[in-house]
Design an enzyme around this catalytic site. Structure first.
Site: not given
Ligand code: PXG
Length: 285
Positions: A52, A151, A184
């Site tokens: 990721r 991220k 989220e």
């Protein structure tokens, strides 16, 4: 006790671990990060976190100056240097120092930083009694503006929502996307239980695809609990039988109240309890 930090190519004492004031990570939030956790001396899903991280870096055209296996070793070395068996690791890659302009091509030396520390979870009481959360007015950033799947070091969108939660006396806040669908929470993914099945928003709802989310989906599958990615609105949360959040720091945590409505019975439910137990077993395996 001063911590030992990995900086680029070596372990240094905390007081020597410094970045330039010209680093674009500081000036613009130009960089990417990961939060990982080790249990009983083993980093949970290290490869998934590194994949990721590399995908986040690729998405912002940032080349990580070290090979994946070198960074993996750095994560383990940093934990060992700080004598941490159960710990939290923050892995940060900055764009590096440059001029005061935005131009990422005028920066050099991306910084690779590994910090290992203990983790302060939510108080135990929240795991036993469940969290109260509220919906933030701050929407999740539109994925055409900046993909929530990256991220990045730009977490102000989440921090603005977190502030709203804190102002309402809640430690987490629910974020909706630009269509008003559930995305989220500020640092956690969200699941609901409806008629014995799990539902969670899909990646294109504007979420970070959590590693814990993935682990819980695997556990549900193994336990014979159906799990689907589905577009959810607040109605689905208000009327759910159970609700819980997942994240590296939070692990699996029940939600018992959303915007002043009790979820289900108002106490943590049996499927949440089952998946929490299975998660604890999994991370120690
Ligand atoms: N959504 C967002 C926006 C996140 O930042 C998660 C979901 C959960 O993903 P993982 O892979 O951890 O299951 C995250 C990750 C904090 C904090 O202090 C939380 C995250 C990152 C940095 C800090 O709560 N969460």
């Amino acid at each position: 006790m001063p911590r030992i930090i990995f900086m680029n190519d070596r372990l240094v004492p905390e007081e020597e671990a410094k970045v330039s004031v010209f680093d674009h990570g500081l000036l613009y939030g130009d960089g990417v990060f990961e939060g990982l956790r080790s249990y009983s001396g083993r980093v949970f899903r290290l490869d998934a976190h590194l994949d990721r991280l590399w995908a986040s870096a690729r998405a912002i055209a940032l080349e990580i100056p070290l090979a994946k296996d070198v960074v993996a070793q750095a994560v383990n070395d940093t934990l060992a240097a700080n004598k941490l068996v159960d710990g939290y690791v923050r892995l940060v890659i900055t764009r590096g120092a440059g001029s005061l302009g935005l131009d990422p091509n005028r920066t050099k030396n991306p910084q690779v930083i590994v910090i290992a520390d203990t983790i302060s979870l939510y108080p135990r009481e929240f795991y036993e009694k469940g969290l109260r959360i509220v919906t933030a007015a701050t929407q999740r950033v539109h994925s055409a503006a900046l993909s929530p799947r990256i991220k990045s070091l730009n977490y102000l969108n989440n921090i603005m929502a977190k502030l709203e939660g804190l102002q309402a006396g809640c430690v987490e806040a629910l974020m909706l996307n630009h269509k008003g669908e559930v995305a989220e929470c500020t640092g956690d993914n969200v699941f609901v239980v409806r008629s014995g099945s799990l539902l969670t928003p899909p990646p294109d709802a504007g979420i970070l695809e959590g590693i814990t989310r993935g682990a819980v989906m695997d556990l549900a599958h193994a336990a014979g609990i159906a799990c689907h990615e589905a577009t959810l609105t607040r109605y689905d949360l208000y009327t759910a039988d159970e609700c819980f959040l997942t994240g590296t720091a939070a692990e699996v945590i029940p939600v018992v109240e959303i915007d002043g409505r009790k979820v289900g019975s108002g106490t943590p439910g049996p499927i949440t309890a089952r998946l929490t137990a299975d998660f604890h077993t999994l991370v120690r395996q």
